[in-house]
Structures are given as structure tokens and as C-alpha cells.
Design a protein around this motif. Structure first.
Motif, short mmCIF file in Angstrom:
data_model
loop_
_atom_site.label_atom_id
_atom_site.label_comp_id
_atom_site.label_asym_id
_atom_site.label_seq_id
_atom_site.Cartn_x
_atom_site.Cartn_y
_atom_site.Cartn_z
N SER A 72 -21.12 19.89 73.05
CA SER A 72 -22.11 20.28 72.04
C SER A 72 -21.99 19.36 70.84
O SER A 72 -20.98 18.68 70.65
CB SER A 72 -21.89 21.74 71.62
N ILE A 73 -23.06 19.34 70.03
CA ILE A 73 -23.08 18.51 68.84
C ILE A 73 -23.93 19.21 67.80
O ILE A 73 -24.87 19.95 68.13
CB ILE A 73 -23.62 17.10 69.16
N GLY A 74 -23.59 19.03 66.52
CA GLY A 74 -24.28 19.74 65.45
C GLY A 74 -25.34 18.91 64.76
O GLY A 74 -25.35 17.68 64.84
N LEU A 75 -26.25 19.60 64.07
CA LEU A 75 -27.26 18.96 63.22
C LEU A 75 -27.11 19.51 61.81
O LEU A 75 -26.83 20.69 61.61
CB LEU A 75 -28.68 19.25 63.72
N ASP A 76 -27.33 18.66 60.81
CA ASP A 76 -27.27 19.10 59.42
C ASP A 76 -28.41 20.05 59.11
O ASP A 76 -29.43 20.09 59.81
CB ASP A 76 -27.34 17.89 58.49
N VAL A 88 -30.12 11.43 68.38
CA VAL A 88 -28.83 11.65 69.06
C VAL A 88 -28.57 10.45 69.96
O VAL A 88 -29.45 10.04 70.73
CB VAL A 88 -28.86 12.94 69.90
N TYR A 89 -27.37 9.87 69.89
CA TYR A 89 -27.08 8.67 70.68
C TYR A 89 -25.60 8.59 71.04
O TYR A 89 -24.77 9.34 70.51
CB TYR A 89 -27.52 7.41 69.92
N VAL A 90 -25.29 7.68 71.96
CA VAL A 90 -23.90 7.36 72.32
C VAL A 90 -23.57 6.01 71.72
O VAL A 90 -24.33 5.03 71.88
CB VAL A 90 -23.71 7.32 73.85
N SER A 95 -18.83 7.70 72.25
CA SER A 95 -18.83 8.97 71.52
C SER A 95 -20.25 9.36 71.13
O SER A 95 -21.09 8.51 70.84
CB SER A 95 -17.99 8.85 70.23
N LEU A 96 -20.52 10.67 71.13
CA LEU A 96 -21.82 11.17 70.70
C LEU A 96 -21.94 11.09 69.19
O LEU A 96 -20.98 11.38 68.47
CB LEU A 96 -22.00 12.63 71.13
N GLN A 97 -23.12 10.71 68.72
CA GLN A 97 -23.37 10.62 67.29
C GLN A 97 -24.77 11.13 66.99
O GLN A 97 -25.63 11.19 67.87
CB GLN A 97 -23.26 9.16 66.81
N VAL A 98 -25.01 11.51 65.73
CA VAL A 98 -26.35 11.87 65.24
C VAL A 98 -26.64 11.04 64.00
O VAL A 98 -25.81 10.99 63.08
CB VAL A 98 -26.45 13.37 64.89
N GLU A 99 -27.78 10.38 63.99
CA GLU A 99 -28.23 9.64 62.81
C GLU A 99 -29.39 10.43 62.20
O GLU A 99 -30.43 10.61 62.83
CB GLU A 99 -28.69 8.24 63.20
N ASN A 100 -29.18 10.91 60.97
CA ASN A 100 -30.23 11.69 60.31
C ASN A 100 -31.40 10.80 59.91
O ASN A 100 -31.20 9.69 59.39
CB ASN A 100 -29.69 12.38 59.06
N PRO A 123 -38.42 8.44 62.84
CA PRO A 123 -37.02 8.65 63.22
C PRO A 123 -36.12 7.58 62.64
O PRO A 123 -36.60 6.49 62.27
CB PRO A 123 -37.06 8.56 64.75
N ALA A 124 -34.84 7.87 62.55
CA ALA A 124 -33.88 6.85 62.14
C ALA A 124 -34.04 5.63 63.04
O ALA A 124 -34.17 5.76 64.25
CB ALA A 124 -32.46 7.41 62.23
N ASP A 125 -34.08 4.41 62.44
CA ASP A 125 -34.41 3.23 63.25
C ASP A 125 -33.21 2.62 63.97
O ASP A 125 -33.36 1.82 64.89
CB ASP A 125 -35.10 2.16 62.41
N LEU A 126 -31.96 2.96 63.59
CA LEU A 126 -30.74 2.42 64.21
C LEU A 126 -30.76 0.89 64.23
O LEU A 126 -30.27 0.27 65.17
CB LEU A 126 -30.57 2.97 65.64
N SER A 127 -31.32 0.28 63.19
CA SER A 127 -31.45 -1.18 63.16
C SER A 127 -30.10 -1.88 63.00
O SER A 127 -29.98 -3.06 63.32
CB SER A 127 -32.38 -1.60 62.01
N GLU A 128 -29.10 -1.17 62.53
CA GLU A 128 -27.77 -1.76 62.34
C GLU A 128 -26.74 -1.17 63.29
O GLU A 128 -25.54 -1.34 63.10
CB GLU A 128 -27.31 -1.56 60.88
#
Length: 332
Positions: A72-76, A88-90, A95-100, A123-128
Motif C-alpha cells: 500500500s501507499i499513501g496520498l497527502d 504513482v511510480y517506481v 521503490s514506490l513513490q508518489v509525486e504530488n 499531472p506532475a511532469d517527472l521531468s527530473e
């Protein structure tokens, strides 16, 4: 790796572009069709550590396969004024991560749009970030929880790990090929998706499972034909009762599965007295029904060979201009 920042353009997002680049860099989910790393609602509670569930599965990231167990994973918590779209990404460590995402007012200003149809919030662009993206989550303004309708599956199948390794030819191989073509084109042995059948080779359906072709346990291929019904805004007169607007006729050995429905009104609004239903004519049963202003992303399957009708009713006391949308597939 080239990455993009957010630009509305025609409604695309930077994450759309970046995800395609990640795939080209050898990043993706190994078997999304088999359920690898599917994201679903757990408690749904925002601000907790168990908002979502992520199924077990493999993520292939730049030459390394990371095997994750179910977790499971949480959201703010939600922003009090504006919605946001979290991702939500790996990551590269497996490891599982969430980018707000950034909370923003919805745009364009059109009340007929629905969650992910808005350009903004983006959505968060995850450009970095090097990331194997799994899902995007719509976090409504002021909400205390999310539902399955707030989750958008964004898993992309990894390019086959074995195919990323080049098999370099030698001159000796080419010379042998030139003098004896059969040396490279001998009949394959049974297996690897081929079955020797009296001098011919037949494709084995199980070899294609998860690639848009299903294995039903027989020797036949089962192909999924997509369904998308979206006639645009349609006037529904007052007093109309279960009038057929569309008919889906599968072959006798096929089934009709509905995966998503939306029923919106011009200018917004909702009413429990105006309904859209999917009706299995073979067994005289409403497979599923929603009311005006709602959506449903559950899956419903009509019985094999039975015709499915799309029907609308209106008992609101006046005509309504509504827009139905239905997605699904036929298994044959």
C-alpha cells in the motif's frame, strides 16, 4: 534523456511526452495485461499511509528488472480550493513513490469535462526523475478520500528486455548464408509459439496472451474488438422510457464487456430521473445503469452471443440535452 516541462498545447501534458521517452530508454511494466503493478483503492483515505494498493509485479528500468511485492501507499491530504493530479511510480531503486501535482483551478472552464479531461491541473511532469509510471490520481479539492474513478492507469509495457540486446552478425555467418540459405532458414522446432502439425506450423494462442489476444484454453485465437459509443449531445424528450439508441451485436460465440460509462448534460447538472442503461437483450436484464451527471468505471459482461442495447430514459418533467459515452470490447 530529453524531458519536457508542462505546456497546455492541445491538451497534452508533459508527462505524456516524458513517459514515451522513458519507454524508449528501456523503462516500463513487464506485464501490465497480467496485472503487474496495477494501482487500486485501498482505504481511499487521504492523508493516510494506505490510501492505495499496488499489486505485485515487475518494473523494467534501464536494464534492471525490479520485482515488487503487493503493498500500500499513501496520498497527502487534498487542497481546500483546487484539485491536483498526483503520479504513482517506481524509482530506479525499485521503490514506490508518489509525486504530488500542483493544485490548480480546472481549465478550460467547461463543466461538461470530467476529471482527466481537463488540461489543468496537469499531472506532475517527472521531468527530473527517471520513473516507471504506474498511475495518475485525481485528488478533488476539499476531499477526504478518493475512489476508483479518481485513478487513471498509466502503465506502459516495457520493451522486451531480451530484445534490447543486439545480436551482431559475423562475416562467416553471412558467407554461410549465401552458400546455403537453408542453414539459416531451417524449419523451427516445435515450441516458441509454433506447433508442428503434419508438416505445417500453427500459431499457439497462449504465446500471444497479454498482447490484445486472449487464450481461452482452446486452439482458437480470441481477439478483443474495441467498442466506443459517443454520439455527442442528444436531446432526450420528457417521458421517454428505455428507448434504444445503439445496438451491439456480437457473434454467437462472443461476449460484450462494458468497461466505462459517462452520462453528462449540456451545461452540467444531474438527475436521478434521467438514466443511461446497457441492456442484455438475450436475458432481458439491465447489465448496468447510471444517472445523469455520473460515471462508472466498473466492468460488466453480457452473456455470450447476446445482443446489447444502449438505452436512455427521461422522467424529469422536461427535455434534456445529454451526452452518453460508453467504452468496452467484444471478445470473439
Amino acid at each position: 534523456m530529453t524531458s519536457y516541462t508542462i505546456d497546455d498545447g492541445d491538451g497534452g501534458t508533459a508527462l505524456d511526452e516524458n513517459q514515451q521517452h522513458y519507454r524508449g530508454d528501456g523503462i516500463g511494466v513487464v506485464d501490465p495485461a497480467g496485472g503487474d503493478l496495477a494501482v487500486s483503492v485501498n482505504t481511499g483515505a487521504l492523508g493516510s499511509t494506505d490510501t492505495l494498493s499496488v499489486a505485485a509485479g515487475d518494473a523494467y528500468i534501464q536494464g534492471t528488472t525490479h520485482t515488487l511485492g503487493s503493498q500500500s501507499i499513501g496520498l497527502d491530504g487534498a487542497n481546500g480550493t483546487d484539485p491536483r493530479r498526483d503520479v504513482v511510480y517506481v524509482d530506479t531503486t525499485g521503490s514506490l513513490q508518489v509525486e504530488n501535482g500542483t493544485p490548480e483551478a480546472t481549465a478550460p472552464d467547461d463543466s461538461n469535462l470530467y476529471r482527466f479531461e481537463y488540461f489543468r491541473p496537469a499531472p506532475a511532469d517527472l521531468s527530473e526523475t527517471v520513473a516507471c509510471v504506474l498511475a495518475e490520481v485525481w485528488v478533488p479539492a476539499g476531499a477526504t478520500s478518493v475512489t476508483s474513478s479518481d485513478i487513471r492507469d498509466r502503465r506502459i509495457r516495457a520493451l522486451q528486455a531480451d530484445s534490447l540486446t543486439q545480436d551482431i552478425a559475423t562475416q562467416t555467418e553471412l558467407d554461410t548464408h549465401a552458400s546455403d540459405p537453408d542453414n539459416h532458414h531451417k524449419r523451427p522446432s516445435a515450441g516458441d509459439g509454433l506447433v508442428d502439425a503434419s508438416g505445417t506450423f500453427d500459431i499457439e494462442p497462449a504465446d500471444f496472451a497479454g498482447a490484445g489476444v486472449a487464450d481461452d484454453g482452446s486452439d482458437d485465437l480470441v481477439i478483443q474488438e474495441r467498442i466506443h459509443y459517443e454520439p455527442g449531445h442528444t436531446e432526450i424528450p420528457d417521458g421517454q422510457d428505455d428507448v434504444e439508441y445503439h445496438r451491439i451485436v456480437p457473434p454467437s460465440d462472443g461476449t460484450v464487456t462494458i468497461t466505462a460509462m459517462q452520462f453528462r448534460q449540456q451545461g452540467g447538472g444531474s438527475s436521478s430521473n434521467c438514466t443511461l442503461d446497457v441492456y442484455d437483450a438475450g436475458v432481458a436484464t439491465v447489465v448496468t445503469q447510471i444517472t445523469l451527471g455520473s460515471a462508472d468505471r466498473a466492468t460488466y459482461t453480457a452473456e455470450q452471443g447476446n445482443t446489447v442495447l444502449v438505452r436512455m430514459s427521461n422522467a424529469t418533467g422536461g427535455p434534456i440535452d445529454a451526452a452518453p459515452t460508453i467504452d468496452g470490447y467484444i471478445d470473439t
